[in-house]
Design a protein around this motif. Sequence first.
Motif, PDB file in Angstrom:
ATOM      1  N   GLN A  30      -0.332  -7.619  -2.640  1.00 25.97           N
ATOM      2  CA  GLN A  30      -1.668  -7.449  -2.046  1.00 25.97           C
ATOM      3  C   GLN A  30      -2.076  -8.671  -1.247  1.00 25.97           C
ATOM      4  O   GLN A  30      -2.888  -8.571  -0.322  1.00 25.97           O
TER       5      GLN A  30
ATOM      6  N   ASN B 290      -0.049 -10.212   0.623  1.00 24.71           N
ATOM      7  CA  ASN B 290       0.798 -10.222   1.812  1.00 24.71           C
ATOM      8  C   ASN B 290      -0.049  -9.973   3.056  1.00 24.71           C
ATOM      9  O   ASN B 290      -1.019  -9.223   3.036  1.00 24.71           O
ATOM     10  N   GLY B 291       0.326 -10.555   4.118  1.00 26.02           N
ATOM     11  CA  GLY B 291      -0.447 -10.404   5.351  1.00 26.02           C
ATOM     12  C   GLY B 291      -0.325  -9.033   5.983  1.00 26.02           C
ATOM     13  O   GLY B 291      -1.183  -8.634   6.784  1.00 26.02           O
ATOM     14  N   ASP B 292       0.696  -8.285   5.650  1.00 31.21           N
ATOM     15  CA  ASP B 292       0.888  -6.954   6.231  1.00 31.21           C
ATOM     16  C   ASP B 292      -0.110  -5.984   5.598  1.00 31.21           C
ATOM     17  O   ASP B 292      -0.145  -5.796   4.382  1.00 31.21           O
ATOM     18  N   ALA B 293      -0.922  -5.322   6.456  1.00 31.92           N
ATOM     19  CA  ALA B 293      -1.978  -4.431   5.970  1.00 31.92           C
ATOM     20  C   ALA B 293      -1.387  -3.221   5.246  1.00 31.92           C
ATOM     21  O   ALA B 293      -1.921  -2.773   4.210  1.00 31.92           O
ATOM     22  N   ASP B 294      -0.299  -2.665   5.780  1.00 33.47           N
ATOM     23  CA  ASP B 294       0.303  -1.487   5.143  1.00 33.47           C
ATOM     24  C   ASP B 294       0.849  -1.829   3.755  1.00 33.47           C
ATOM     25  O   ASP B 294       0.702  -1.065   2.801  1.00 33.47           O
ATOM     26  N   VAL B 295       1.498  -2.994   3.669  1.00 37.15           N
ATOM     27  CA  VAL B 295       2.040  -3.424   2.371  1.00 37.15           C
ATOM     28  C   VAL B 295       0.892  -3.662   1.376  1.00 37.15           C
ATOM     29  O   VAL B 295       0.962  -3.264   0.203  1.00 37.15           O
ATOM     30  N   ALA B 296      -0.176  -4.282   1.839  1.00 35.29           N
ATOM     31  CA  ALA B 296      -1.323  -4.559   0.977  1.00 35.29           C
ATOM     32  C   ALA B 296      -1.960  -3.267   0.477  1.00 35.29           C
ATOM     33  O   ALA B 296      -2.358  -3.156  -0.693  1.00 35.29           O
ATOM     34  N   GLN B 297      -2.064  -2.280   1.374  1.00 33.53           N
ATOM     35  CA  GLN B 297      -2.649  -0.998   0.978  1.00 33.53           C
ATOM     36  C   GLN B 297      -1.767  -0.291  -0.056  1.00 33.53           C
ATOM     37  O   GLN B 297      -2.250   0.267  -1.040  1.00 33.53           O
ATOM     38  N   THR B 298      -0.455  -0.314   0.185  1.00 36.13           N
ATOM     39  CA  THR B 298       0.479   0.280  -0.773  1.00 36.13           C
ATOM     40  C   THR B 298       0.398  -0.435  -2.112  1.00 36.13           C
ATOM     41  O   THR B 298       0.411   0.198  -3.187  1.00 36.13           O
TER      42      THR B 298
END
Length: 396
Positions: free
Chosen positions: A204, A206-214
Amino acid sequence: MDRIKRFVNTPSLRKSIIGYITVFALLAAGLSIATGAACYRVSERIKNAYPVTWEKYYLTNPDGERLGEGAYISKEPLAMSEKDERLTALLDLVPMFAAPVYSAAAILAAAGLFYRNRLKKPLHELELASEKISDKNLEFHIGYDSGDELGRLCRSFEAMRSALADNFSEMWRQVEERKRLNAAFAHDLRTPLTVLKGYGELLQSNGDADVAQTAATMAKHISRLEKYADSMGRLQRLEEAQPQCCNMDAAALAEALYETAALMAARHEKEVIFNNHIKSAAVAADMEFVMQVYENLISNAVRYAAAKIEICASAADGRLAISVSDDGPGFSGESIKNAAEPYFTEAADRTEHFGVGLYICRLLCERHGGELLLKNKSVGCEVTAIFQSRGAEGNS
């Protein structure tokens, strides 16, 4: 020869009762005959005590002189005394009444001896066996062995008891095994969940929005699994819990019930109506059990109530009853039958509610010697928790 021996030793109940009746009927007939004969002899003895007087008549000529020796042509007994007349009349009546009296006595005696010799012991054995089975005690044996119908019934009952004991032993073994598996599952599940939760928190950040959402979605489901594991462990503890009853001041109990309901209802902006019908000075119960059930019921009521909840508390003869009702939609047809079953819920969101609340309430009430009752009202529903005190001094 063997058949004759078996018949003599253990005749069937039908043959046995016929035998008893026959023997006592012959005895009654013999007594009736003996009584009649005795009464006849006594009556004849009394009558013989009074000699007979004979009247002798003679033929005479016109001059009045007797002709010949004369002849006895009639006899007259002497008159009996009034006492002897009554006695002989009574002796004539006694045989008439003796037969039915002896017959009735013979029937009663035959029935009494038949019950004592053939029915009393097996019926007592079966009654004790039924009481022990009702008390969930299968560690006994029926000690009646006979070749008659009740002997066969006792052997069938013993076979049923043995089968029940085997089935219950297997069932309890499976229940204990299930409890151990549930406890082990709940315990072992926490370690990988803790690891996954830590990795989820790292993802969460992580800077990547998709990874954070997952990762956030994973964290949500991990949290749900943690709560599920906790509920399994909690149920395991509750299934083994036993109430410890103690006396609590009734006024203090009523105040605690009202304050708890008012606090929980205030968070949801619901009105509380509290009816205190506890008349005794003290209430005997395990207050940890009572409050845990009560808080569950209030939590459900304020969640589903439209505007208000109503509580009614009463106590009498060691029995504490707390009813919680609301003006919500009530139970559906399936819910009112299964709402108190483990992990049953009709809620769309199972993240917070796993369907164990009412099951826990039912479990604690039953552990406390009571029960949990659910019913729908014209508006909303009502759930009543009943606690029966056991082993407390000074029960109300």
